[in-house]
Design an enzyme around this catalytic site. Structure first.
Site, mmCIF file in Angstrom:
data_model
loop_
_atom_site.group_PDB
_atom_site.id
_atom_site.type_symbol
_atom_site.label_atom_id
_atom_site.label_comp_id
_atom_site.label_asym_id
_atom_site.label_seq_id
_atom_site.Cartn_x
_atom_site.Cartn_y
_atom_site.Cartn_z
ATOM 1 N N CYS A 96 10.499 15.600 -44.125
ATOM 2 C CA CYS A 96 9.866 16.666 -43.357
ATOM 3 C C CYS A 96 8.356 16.434 -43.380
ATOM 4 C CB CYS A 96 10.199 18.028 -43.970
ATOM 5 S SG CYS A 96 9.355 19.413 -43.175
ATOM 6 N N CYS A 114 18.336 9.245 -25.747
ATOM 7 C CA CYS A 114 17.809 10.541 -25.307
ATOM 8 C C CYS A 114 16.286 10.603 -25.396
ATOM 9 C CB CYS A 114 18.436 11.685 -26.104
ATOM 10 S SG CYS A 114 17.891 11.777 -27.822
ATOM 11 N N CYS A 145 13.950 22.684 -41.284
ATOM 12 C CA CYS A 145 13.949 22.281 -42.691
ATOM 13 C C CYS A 145 14.259 23.530 -43.504
ATOM 14 C CB CYS A 145 12.574 21.722 -43.069
ATOM 15 S SG CYS A 145 12.396 21.371 -44.832
ATOM 16 N N CYS A 148 11.083 24.613 -45.955
ATOM 17 C CA CYS A 148 9.841 25.235 -45.475
ATOM 18 C C CYS A 148 9.997 25.967 -44.151
ATOM 19 C CB CYS A 148 8.726 24.202 -45.366
ATOM 20 S SG CYS A 148 8.965 22.973 -44.065
ATOM 21 N N HIS A 151 10.441 23.761 -37.707
ATOM 22 C CA HIS A 151 11.297 23.348 -36.595
ATOM 23 C C HIS A 151 11.368 21.822 -36.560
ATOM 24 C CE1 HIS A 151 13.002 23.194 -32.554
ATOM 25 N NE2 HIS A 151 12.039 22.348 -32.217
ATOM 26 N N HIS A 154 17.059 19.878 -32.462
ATOM 27 C CA HIS A 154 18.341 20.526 -32.184
ATOM 28 C C HIS A 154 19.481 19.602 -32.586
ATOM 29 C CE1 HIS A 154 15.542 22.745 -29.625
ATOM 30 N NE2 HIS A 154 16.376 23.768 -29.777
ATOM 31 N N ASP A 158 27.760 15.829 -29.537
ATOM 32 C CA ASP A 158 28.109 14.648 -28.741
ATOM 33 C C ASP A 158 27.706 13.346 -29.445
ATOM 34 O OD1 ASP A 158 25.363 14.805 -28.539
ATOM 35 O OD2 ASP A 158 25.299 14.858 -26.347
ATOM 36 N N ARG A 166 24.889 14.933 -33.196
ATOM 37 C CA ARG A 166 23.646 14.234 -32.859
ATOM 38 C C ARG A 166 22.485 15.158 -33.189
ATOM 39 N NH1 ARG A 166 20.616 14.399 -27.827
ATOM 40 N NH2 ARG A 166 22.442 15.402 -26.924
ATOM 41 N N CYS A 168 18.961 15.651 -32.880
ATOM 42 C CA CYS A 168 17.907 15.172 -31.992
ATOM 43 C C CYS A 168 16.594 15.749 -32.530
ATOM 44 C CB CYS A 168 18.211 15.675 -30.583
ATOM 45 S SG CYS A 168 17.174 14.987 -29.319
#
Length: 179
Positions: A96, A114, A145, A148, A151, A154, A158, A166, A168
């Site tokens: 992180c 992606c 995380c 803490c 963000h 996502h 798939d 996955r 991402c």
């Protein structure tokens, strides 16, 4: 008979309200102790749970770059194919960027085409928290995380075997450490 029914119904309602108020006060006291502090705190969540890192938004702004703050703390997203790690192939671990918690291993990284770094599993099942994200007219699963609250990106269903997932992840949300 009706009097007894109403009396016991009212009594149950009073008991339920008292329990709710009691639990809510405990939660408010615990929340206030964490939120109103001026310096970084680490909350101990029990012997089997990881320690939580809590900082004010001002403290995060001091230690993160503007781009990191936007993505990690304000749930932003970097543009596809622009991040440092989307095509990264070295062996090591990904931590992180905010707190240094080990999140992913290069062993679970794969090319999902992606434009963001993708992993099929976190390093440890308890280090990633999942939240429903209803932004932009979609329903997705946001990952943060767990230590803490930053963000990361996502998770989608798939991905490849063995998990079918996955993760991402924004490159800005992670830092690579070579093996």
């Amino acid at each position: 008979m009706l009097k007894h029914f109403l009396f016991f119904g009212f009594l149950l309602l009073l008991i339920a309200a008292a329990i709710f108020v009691s639990c809510n006060k405990k939660a408010q006291i615990a929340h206030a102790a964490v939120v109103h502090g001026d310096s970084a705190k680490v909350e101990n969540k029990g012997k089997d749970m990881k320690e939580k890192m809590v900082k004010s938004e001002q403290e995060w702004k001091k230690i993160l770059t503007d781009e990191q703050f936007y993505i990690l703390r304000q749930k932003g997203t970097e543009r596809a194919y622009t991040g440092e790690y989307w095509d990264h192939k070295e062996e090591g671990i990904y931590k992180c960027a905010a707190c240094g918690e080990v999140l992913f291993s290069s062993e679970t990284k794969f090319d999902s085409h992606c434009g963001w770094p993708s992993f099929y599993a976190p390093n440890d099942s308890g280090i990633i928290a999942e939240h429903t994200d209803r932004s932009y007219g979609m329903i997705r699963t946001e990952v943060t995380c767990d230590r803490c609250g930053s963000h990361l990106g996502h998770v989608f269903n798939d991905g490849p075997k063995p998990t079918g997932l996955r993760y991402c992840i924004n490159s800005v949300s992670i830092k690579f450490e070579k093996k």
